[in-house]
Scaffold this active site. Structure first.
Site, mmCIF file in Angstrom:
data_model
loop_
_atom_site.group_PDB
_atom_site.id
_atom_site.type_symbol
_atom_site.label_atom_id
_atom_site.label_comp_id
_atom_site.label_asym_id
_atom_site.label_seq_id
_atom_site.Cartn_x
_atom_site.Cartn_y
_atom_site.Cartn_z
ATOM 1 N N CYS A 1 0.866 -1.181 0.000
ATOM 2 C CA CYS A 1 0.000 0.000 0.000
ATOM 3 C C CYS A 1 0.904 1.233 0.000
ATOM 4 O O CYS A 1 1.646 1.455 0.955
ATOM 5 C CB CYS A 1 -0.888 -0.013 1.245
ATOM 6 N N ASN B 1 0.148 4.614 -0.082
ATOM 7 C CA ASN B 1 -0.208 5.657 0.889
ATOM 8 C C ASN B 1 0.087 5.187 2.307
ATOM 9 O O ASN B 1 0.518 5.966 3.156
ATOM 10 C CB ASN B 1 -1.686 6.031 0.751
ATOM 11 N N ASN C 1 -7.555 -4.352 -8.074
ATOM 12 C CA ASN C 1 -7.929 -2.972 -7.785
ATOM 13 C C ASN C 1 -8.266 -2.292 -9.108
ATOM 14 O O ASN C 1 -7.577 -2.504 -10.115
ATOM 15 C CB ASN C 1 -6.768 -2.239 -7.110
ATOM 16 N N GLU D 1 -11.007 -0.046 -4.382
ATOM 17 C CA GLU D 1 -9.980 -0.908 -3.797
ATOM 18 C C GLU D 1 -10.554 -2.216 -3.282
ATOM 19 O O GLU D 1 -11.509 -2.217 -2.497
ATOM 20 C CB GLU D 1 -9.280 -0.187 -2.635
ATOM 21 N N ARG D 2 -9.937 -3.310 -3.713
ATOM 22 C CA ARG D 2 -10.297 -4.610 -3.150
ATOM 23 C C ARG D 2 -9.829 -4.629 -1.696
ATOM 24 O O ARG D 2 -8.881 -3.937 -1.334
ATOM 25 C CB ARG D 2 -9.647 -5.749 -3.947
ATOM 26 N N CYS E 1 -5.192 6.047 -3.523
ATOM 27 C CA CYS E 1 -4.529 4.742 -3.578
ATOM 28 C C CYS E 1 -3.161 4.962 -4.200
ATOM 29 O O CYS E 1 -3.054 5.331 -5.370
ATOM 30 C CB CYS E 1 -5.350 3.757 -4.422
#
Length: 264
Positions: free
Chosen positions: A76, A78, A172, A189-190, A199
């Site tokens: 991820c 962020n 995603n 987002e999944r 994202c």
């Protein structure tokens, strides 16, 4: 005696996370139900995801990332920026860091609330119709859309995320549109199973899609605006290969507290 869990809340361009200092390994990283409860916006603290900051040999720390559904997730971007700010605020690092994440080592630098995060190199992509499929630490579907501000990202993103083409784990889903000197991005987002305000790996995939679509080469910097703010992605592109990939954007402390596990 009920167990109280100290936590910190950070956000990066509106992508919000629960951060837990787990250097003493007191938080059970296998307890996915607890993670899910903590991320619940009605019954818990509320977040798009949760991260544990852990000890890692030869690195400043390890980032363990969970989606809001409680499952350990892929990278991820962020979140990566937020955990760098968290490490700085804990006094673990000052302005630069080498840390470990699920997709390998990452380098980052922090100046105030702006974090520049090194992302993995990307050497391949494929197309699904007009859309581009890339893995920037997490798998992403990127499609150009006109009238993105009014587009039903939740319904259209959900359809693609759950289509059989991407297997049980799904993908995603990102939609982008040119604007002014950059691009506007919206992402389903999944793991969150909703549109998020930002994202990072999605913004990185979107910028790479722009470069591929327009046959751009060399050192490239692309501004990507998301619902929660402004991100900047830079990389060197040669043919299909993206190297020296960096994601720059804000990472801000919101609040700290503690929650009683028995109350969840």
């Amino acid at each position: 005696m009920h167990k109280k869990i100290p936590f910190y809340k950070y956000q990066g361009a509106g992508n919000d996370f629960i951060l837990i200092d787990n250097r003493n390994a007191s938080f059970d990283r296998k307890n996915e139900q607890l993670v899910k409860k903590l991320c619940d916006r009605r019954f818990g603290i509320g977040a798009d995801g949760l991260m544990l900051l852990q000890q890692a040999e030869n690195y400043d720390f390890e980032m363990v990332y969970y989606n809001a559904d409680g499952a350990e997730g892929t990278m991820c971007g962020n979140g990566g920026r937020c955990i760098v700010a968290f490490a700085r605020d804990l006094g673990i690092i000052s302005s630069t860091t080498d840390f470990l994440a699920v997709d390998g080592p990452h380098q980052a630098s922090i100046d105030g609330n702006q974090v520049t995060l090194g992302m993995i190199e990307v050497h391949d992509f494929r197309k699904d119709g007009e859309a581009y499929i890339l893995n920037t630490g997490s798998p992403h579907y990127v499609q150009f859309i006109k009238g993105l501000a009014d587009y039903d990202v939740f319904q259209e993103g959900k359809k693609i995320r759950y289509s059989g083409a991407y297997g049980d784990k799904g993908i995603n889903v990102n939609f982008i549109e040119k604007e002014n000197n950059g691009y506007f991005l919206r992402t389903y987002e999944r793991g969150v199973e909703d549109e998020t305000f930002a994202c990072g790996t999605g913004a990185t995939a979107a910028a790479m899609t722009v470069a591929l679509h327009h046959n751009m080469e060399g050192d490239i910097n692309i501004p990507i605006r998301v619902l929660g703010g402004q991100l900047y992605i830079s990389f060197h592109k040669k043919d299909k290969a993206f190297t020296d990939v960096f994601l720059k954007g804000p990472a801000k402390f919101v609040f700290a507290g503690e929650i009683d596990e028995a109350n969840l």
